[in-house]
Every structure is written in C-alpha cells, then in structure tokens.
Design a protein around this motif. Structure first.
Motif, PDB file in Angstrom:
ATOM      1  N   PRO A   7      -7.792   6.352   8.084  1.00 11.80           N
ATOM      2  CA  PRO A   7      -8.220   7.522   8.868  1.00 11.80           C
ATOM      3  C   PRO A   7      -7.260   7.801  10.015  1.00 11.80           C
ATOM      4  O   PRO A   7      -6.678   6.888  10.601  1.00 11.80           O
ATOM      5  N   THR A  66       3.468   8.525   3.995  1.00  9.64           N
ATOM      6  CA  THR A  66       2.848   8.252   2.700  1.00  9.64           C
ATOM      7  C   THR A  66       3.935   8.118   1.650  1.00  9.64           C
ATOM      8  O   THR A  66       4.741   9.031   1.463  1.00  9.64           O
ATOM      9  N   ARG A  95       0.857  -1.174   0.000  1.00 11.45           N
ATOM     10  CA  ARG A  95       0.000   0.000   0.000  1.00 11.45           C
ATOM     11  C   ARG A  95       0.900   1.233   0.000  1.00 11.45           C
ATOM     12  O   ARG A  95       2.096   1.143   0.185  1.00 11.45           O
ATOM     13  N   PRO A 112      -4.270   4.039  -2.732  1.00 10.09           N
ATOM     14  CA  PRO A 112      -5.558   3.637  -2.155  1.00 10.09           C
ATOM     15  C   PRO A 112      -5.997   4.692  -1.150  1.00 10.09           C
ATOM     16  O   PRO A 112      -5.214   5.577  -0.780  1.00 10.09           O
ATOM     17  N   PRO A 113      -7.243   4.642  -0.688  1.00  7.67           N
ATOM     18  CA  PRO A 113      -7.700   5.618   0.313  1.00  7.67           C
ATOM     19  C   PRO A 113      -6.802   5.599   1.544  1.00  7.67           C
ATOM     20  O   PRO A 113      -6.368   4.540   2.001  1.00  7.67           O
ATOM     21  N   ALA A 114      -6.516   6.778   2.058  1.00 10.69           N
ATOM     22  CA  ALA A 114      -5.649   6.883   3.228  1.00 10.69           C
ATOM     23  C   ALA A 114      -6.364   6.336   4.461  1.00 10.69           C
ATOM     24  O   ALA A 114      -7.570   6.522   4.621  1.00 10.69           O
ATOM     25  N   ASN A 157      -2.028   5.249  -8.617  1.00 16.56           N
ATOM     26  CA  ASN A 157      -2.981   5.884  -7.723  1.00 16.56           C
ATOM     27  C   ASN A 157      -2.911   5.239  -6.345  1.00 16.56           C
ATOM     28  O   ASN A 157      -2.893   4.012  -6.211  1.00 16.56           O
ATOM     29  N   TYR A 209       0.997   3.490   2.191  1.00 13.48           N
ATOM     30  CA  TYR A 209       1.101   4.066   3.526  1.00 13.48           C
ATOM     31  C   TYR A 209       1.851   3.139   4.463  1.00 13.48           C
ATOM     32  O   TYR A 209       1.729   1.916   4.405  1.00 13.48           O
TER      33      TYR A 209
END
Length: 207
Positions: free
Chosen positions: A112, A99, A39, A108-110, A106, A41
């Motif tokens: 939370p 990050t 990922r 993926p969604p970070a 692209n 992150y």
C-alpha cells in the motif's frame, strides 16, 4: 486531544523527485536478471542533501538485487530540496518505489502507498471514497513527528485539505513511526518527508 498543526508562512516541503521515471530503465535490468527479485516491487528510502542531491539509498527489503537497484538510482536521481518552515533547505527523506514486471509471472499484491487507513462515518461532501491526503512531516533525529502539514495533490479537493489534513496529522502523531534519516556518517538527523493517509467509509470497504 488531537493536536492541530497550523500552516506557517513557509510551508513544509518534502524533497520532490525530478524525472523519476528515467532513474531505472528497462535496459538496466534484462528479464533474466529480474528472476532474482524476491518480489515484483522495489522500495527504498533515499536521503537528500540541502542541494537536493541524494547521498543514501536504503532498501526497505535489503538484498543483492535491491542494493544493485539503489546503485543505479543513485547515479541518476535528482530532487528539488526539502524546505523547512523558515524556507531553508534541509535534509529530506523520500520513499521511492519501482514495479518490476517479470514476463509470464503474476505479481504479488502491491504494497500500500498509504501508511495509515482511517475508517470514518462520512467524508466531506464531494470527496471521493476513499480519499487520500498527503502530508509533509518534520521528523526529528529520535523519530518523533515535530511538525505536520497537509500537501496539495491528493485525491481530495483543496478546500478539504484543512479538515482532513488536521485529522491525518493528529492520527500520525499518535500512531505512526516514521523512518529516521541518517547523514553521511550514519548518524540520525532530522528530516522533511511525506506520508499518505487514506480516509474511507465502511461503504467503500464493502465494494
């Protein structure tokens, strides 16, 4: 009944990172090596000593890549030590996130940053929507939240910290399972850490 935590003379103080942006540099991980990152992150819990020196780095998602990042972080990371209610330095736990931006890919969604999101009918006048409140937690060796206090620095003005902070602390003691810190012998120990709580109205969810 929601428990309320009162501020004492000495505030709970989580470990504070020093120059965290310099812990991992672009030259440490060229684009070719970033392809092994599952990922975009990196998340890891860093345990700090009474002097503020890190002595453990535990990735949230262990992998060869995340362990390599941990090794790099441990070489450079420095902190102001965590402080307890007596004003004494103690073990701290810090969630570090990085990050990695992989070219032409692209992300993926970070994940939370908040651990709990609470939907309320309304927020105090002048508060942003959503409003983020950061709290300091004293977490015992068995994972219980022994103490909790709001910290300045969230998105809400100082005068609202008391009201929203008390609600946040009460909610965390009921529903949040904080990570447990471990000493150099991998034995669980109490620690001071922080958590972010998001307050939002149903109106903001529709945006």
């Amino acid at each position: 009944m929601v428990p309320l935590f009162l501020l004492a003379a000495a505030p709970l103080t989580p470990p504070h990172p020093i120059d965290a942006a310099d812990w991992v540099r672009e030259e440490d991980y060229p684009p070719t090596s970033l392809q092994v990152a599952e990922r975009g992150y990196f998340l890891a819990h860093i345990t700090t000593s009474l002097s503020g020196m890190p002595f453990r780095c535990d990735p949230v998602r262990p992998s060869a890549f995340s362990r390599s990042v941990c090794e790099t972080v441990m070489q450079r990371a420095r902190f102001s030590p965590a402080m307890d209610r007596k004003g004494q330095a103690t073990t701290g736990l810090y969630l570090h996130r990085i990050t990695f931006r992989i070219p032409a890919k692209n992300l993926p969604p970070a994940p939370p940053k908040h651990v709990v999101a609470l939907t309320v009918d309304r927020l105090p006048s002048g508060s942003p929507d959503p409003a983020d409140i950061r709290v300091a937690l004293e977490v015992s060796a068995d994972g219980r939240i022994a103490d909790c206090a709001p910290l300045p620095g969230g998105s809400s003005p100082l005068q609202e910290l008391g009201q929203l902070g008390a609600i946040a602390c009460g909610q965390l003691t009921q529903s949040h399972n904080p990570p447990v810190a471990y000493d150099g012998q991998s034995q669980p120990v109490s620690s001071i850490q922080s958590a972010l709580i998001r307050f939002q109205t149903s109106r903001s969810l529709k945006k």
